[in-house]
Scaffold this motif. Structure first.
Motif, PDB file in Angstrom:
ATOM      1  N   ALA A   1     -18.205 -66.637   3.760  1.00 26.92           N
ATOM      2  CA  ALA A   1     -17.472 -65.383   3.900  1.00 26.92           C
ATOM      3  C   ALA A   1     -16.318 -65.537   4.888  1.00 26.92           C
ATOM      4  N   LEU A   2     -16.578 -66.222   5.998  1.00 29.24           N
ATOM      5  CA  LEU A   2     -15.516 -66.446   6.979  1.00 29.24           C
ATOM      6  C   LEU A   2     -14.379 -67.263   6.377  1.00 29.24           C
ATOM      7  N   HIS A   3     -14.757 -68.298   5.631  1.00 32.87           N
ATOM      8  CA  HIS A   3     -13.740 -69.166   5.031  1.00 32.87           C
ATOM      9  C   HIS A   3     -12.842 -68.392   4.077  1.00 32.87           C
ATOM     10  N   ARG A   4     -13.422 -67.412   3.380  1.00 37.57           N
ATOM     11  CA  ARG A   4     -12.645 -66.632   2.408  1.00 37.57           C
ATOM     12  C   ARG A   4     -12.105 -65.329   2.988  1.00 37.57           C
ATOM     13  N   ARG A   5     -12.407 -65.075   4.267  1.00 40.79           N
ATOM     14  CA  ARG A   5     -11.936 -63.873   4.950  1.00 40.79           C
ATOM     15  C   ARG A   5     -12.355 -62.616   4.197  1.00 40.79           C
ATOM     16  N   LEU A   6     -13.625 -62.625   3.781  1.00 43.24           N
ATOM     17  CA  LEU A   6     -14.190 -61.470   3.099  1.00 43.24           C
ATOM     18  C   LEU A   6     -15.299 -60.881   3.958  1.00 43.24           C
ATOM     19  N   PRO A   7     -15.347 -59.554   4.081  1.00 47.72           N
ATOM     20  CA  PRO A   7     -16.404 -58.930   4.878  1.00 47.72           C
ATOM     21  C   PRO A   7     -17.749 -59.014   4.158  1.00 47.72           C
ATOM     22  N   LEU A   8     -18.733 -59.559   4.838  1.00 48.35           N
ATOM     23  CA  LEU A   8     -20.056 -59.727   4.247  1.00 48.35           C
ATOM     24  C   LEU A   8     -21.081 -59.577   5.368  1.00 48.35           C
ATOM     25  N   ASN A   9     -22.021 -58.653   5.194  1.00 48.35           N
ATOM     26  CA  ASN A   9     -23.083 -58.444   6.169  1.00 48.35           C
ATOM     27  C   ASN A   9     -24.300 -59.228   5.689  1.00 48.35           C
ATOM     28  N   VAL A  10     -24.581 -60.358   6.318  1.00 50.91           N
ATOM     29  CA  VAL A  10     -25.659 -61.243   5.873  1.00 50.91           C
ATOM     30  C   VAL A  10     -26.830 -61.131   6.835  1.00 50.91           C
ATOM     31  N   LEU A  11     -28.003 -60.782   6.306  1.00 48.64           N
ATOM     32  CA  LEU A  11     -29.191 -60.546   7.107  1.00 48.64           C
ATOM     33  C   LEU A  11     -30.270 -61.563   6.770  1.00 48.64           C
ATOM     34  N   HIS A  12     -31.056 -61.917   7.777  1.00 48.15           N
ATOM     35  CA  HIS A  12     -32.164 -62.850   7.569  1.00 48.15           C
ATOM     36  C   HIS A  12     -33.478 -62.074   7.485  1.00 48.15           C
ATOM     37  N   GLY A  13     -34.306 -62.429   6.488  1.00 49.24           N
ATOM     38  CA  GLY A  13     -35.630 -61.839   6.408  1.00 49.24           C
ATOM     39  C   GLY A  13     -35.956 -61.302   5.030  1.00 49.24           C
ATOM     40  N   ASP A  14     -37.010 -60.498   4.980  1.00 51.46           N
ATOM     41  CA  ASP A  14     -37.477 -59.896   3.737  1.00 51.46           C
ATOM     42  C   ASP A  14     -36.515 -58.794   3.304  1.00 51.46           C
ATOM     43  N   PHE A  15     -36.168 -58.785   2.041  1.00 52.45           N
ATOM     44  CA  PHE A  15     -35.128 -57.851   1.566  1.00 52.45           C
ATOM     45  C   PHE A  15     -35.534 -56.390   1.774  1.00 52.45           C
ATOM     46  N   ALA A  16     -36.796 -56.059   1.523  1.00 49.44           N
ATOM     47  CA  ALA A  16     -37.227 -54.667   1.648  1.00 49.44           C
ATOM     48  C   ALA A  16     -37.262 -54.232   3.113  1.00 49.44           C
ATOM     49  N   ALA A  17     -37.764 -55.109   3.977  1.00 43.78           N
ATOM     50  CA  ALA A  17     -37.847 -54.768   5.391  1.00 43.78           C
ATOM     51  C   ALA A  17     -36.464 -54.632   6.018  1.00 43.78           C
ATOM     52  N   ARG A  18     -35.547 -55.519   5.664  1.00 45.99           N
ATOM     53  CA  ARG A  18     -34.222 -55.519   6.296  1.00 45.99           C
ATOM     54  C   ARG A  18     -33.328 -54.396   5.801  1.00 45.99           C
TER      55      ARG A  18
ATOM     56  N   SER B   1     -34.115 -67.555   4.107  1.00 45.38           N
ATOM     57  CA  SER B   1     -33.763 -68.853   4.674  1.00 45.38           C
ATOM     58  C   SER B   1     -32.630 -68.709   5.678  1.00 45.38           C
ATOM     59  N   TRP B   2     -32.867 -69.198   6.915  1.00 44.61           N
ATOM     60  CA  TRP B   2     -31.793 -69.162   7.899  1.00 44.61           C
ATOM     61  C   TRP B   2     -30.620 -70.028   7.462  1.00 44.61           C
ATOM     62  N   ARG B   3     -30.913 -71.152   6.805  1.00 40.55           N
ATOM     63  CA  ARG B   3     -29.815 -72.006   6.340  1.00 40.55           C
ATOM     64  C   ARG B   3     -28.946 -71.281   5.324  1.00 40.55           C
ATOM     65  N   ALA B   4     -29.575 -70.491   4.454  1.00 44.31           N
ATOM     66  CA  ALA B   4     -28.804 -69.708   3.488  1.00 44.31           C
ATOM     67  C   ALA B   4     -27.970 -68.646   4.196  1.00 44.31           C
ATOM     68  N   VAL B   5     -28.545 -68.000   5.194  1.00 41.14           N
ATOM     69  CA  VAL B   5     -27.811 -66.981   5.940  1.00 41.14           C
ATOM     70  C   VAL B   5     -26.574 -67.587   6.600  1.00 41.14           C
ATOM     71  N   VAL B   6     -26.740 -68.720   7.253  1.00 43.03           N
ATOM     72  CA  VAL B   6     -25.607 -69.382   7.894  1.00 43.03           C
ATOM     73  C   VAL B   6     -24.576 -69.804   6.853  1.00 43.03           C
ATOM     74  N   THR B   7     -25.051 -70.350   5.735  1.00 39.29           N
ATOM     75  CA  THR B   7     -24.149 -70.774   4.666  1.00 39.29           C
ATOM     76  C   THR B   7     -23.320 -69.614   4.147  1.00 39.29           C
ATOM     77  N   ALA B   8     -23.980 -68.496   3.837  1.00 40.63           N
ATOM     78  CA  ALA B   8     -23.256 -67.339   3.301  1.00 40.63           C
ATOM     79  C   ALA B   8     -22.252 -66.803   4.308  1.00 40.63           C
ATOM     80  N   ARG B   9     -22.632 -66.777   5.592  1.00 44.88           N
ATOM     81  CA  ARG B   9     -21.692 -66.304   6.614  1.00 44.88           C
ATOM     82  C   ARG B   9     -20.476 -67.213   6.726  1.00 44.88           C
ATOM     83  N   LEU B  10     -20.705 -68.520   6.672  1.00 42.83           N
ATOM     84  CA  LEU B  10     -19.578 -69.454   6.743  1.00 42.83           C
ATOM     85  C   LEU B  10     -18.664 -69.316   5.531  1.00 42.83           C
TER      86      LEU B  10
END
Length: 220
Positions: A76-93, A65-74
């Motif tokens: 992470a930014l709010h908490r100043r924690l490094p997080l690499n958030v990717l959109h798509g199928d877990f195995a492919a990405r 879900s793109w909405r989930a990706v954006v949510t998780a990135r926001l």
């Protein structure tokens, strides 16, 4: 360590619930530090990924879900924690990568019809007629995604067959077991499907509570 409080969740993004908190309790028991490369499959708000990142882990989080990706990135930014958030199928990405720790709270609610939903909030919980469409993919993919000694932690409903999950992971070359069980009240999705679940033999008449299980598997 509790889940992060006050997480942002865009409309349609799965918010932390009993299964998330249950998995966080299991995650808190694992050795996680700056040497840990971790992956969260189906990150939603990023709650579990942030839990691991706050302990020093290098965390990749994936969601369809793109909405989930954006949510998780926001979050992470709010908490100043490094997080690499990717959109798509877990195995492919994550093809070709291996991790010390994989955390998954996959869709596991049995749903009428074949296949997984392609849009809408239902993607966070609907998982085919037996609730195993995503669970089975994780079981098949885990050995190639874990480093030696790496651990998979997964939560799902007892309705989906904990024994089947353990057998699949064991058959794939991991050591696996159910390490925790709990019981929670049925939510609105299960209540809306009561008659169908009873017809399929997945729920007893007048059942009101759902068993959740933690599966822990390790690649030795």
């Amino acid at each position: 360590m509790p889940l992060p409080a006050g997480l942002l969740a865009l409309p349609g993004v799965y918010q932390p619930q009993a299964d998330t908190r249950f998995l966080a309790e299991a995650l808190a028991l694992e050795e996680v530090d700056h040497r840990t490369d971790a992956l969260e499959i189906g990150t939603g708000t990023g709650a579990l990924a942030l839990h691991a990142a706050s302990r020093g882990a290098r965390v990749t989080a994936v969601d369809v879900s793109w909405r989930a990706v954006v949510t998780a990135r926001l979050n992470a930014l709010h908490r100043r924690l490094p997080l690499n958030v990717l959109h798509g199928d877990f195995a492919a990405r994550t093809a070709g990568r291996r991790f010390d720790l994989i955390v998954a709270n996959p869709p596991y609610v049995p749903a009428p019809g074949d296949g997984l939903p392609s849009r809408g909030p239902e993607r966070a919980w609907d998982a085919g007629p037996d609730g195993r469409d995503v669970i089975d993919r994780i079981c098949a993919s885990a050995p190639a995604m874990l480093r030696p000694g790496g651990v998979l932690l997964m939560v799902h409903s007892g309705m989906c067959g904990a024994g089947t999950t353990v057998d699949l992971l064991t058959g794939a070359g991991l050591t696996a077991d159910v390490t925790a069980r709990t019981s929670v009240p049925w939510g609105p999705v299960l209540r809306s499907r009561r008659a169908w679940l009873e017809r399929r033999g997945l729920a007893a008449e007048a059942e009101e509570r759902e068993e959740l299980v933690i599966i822990r598997a390790q690649y030795l």
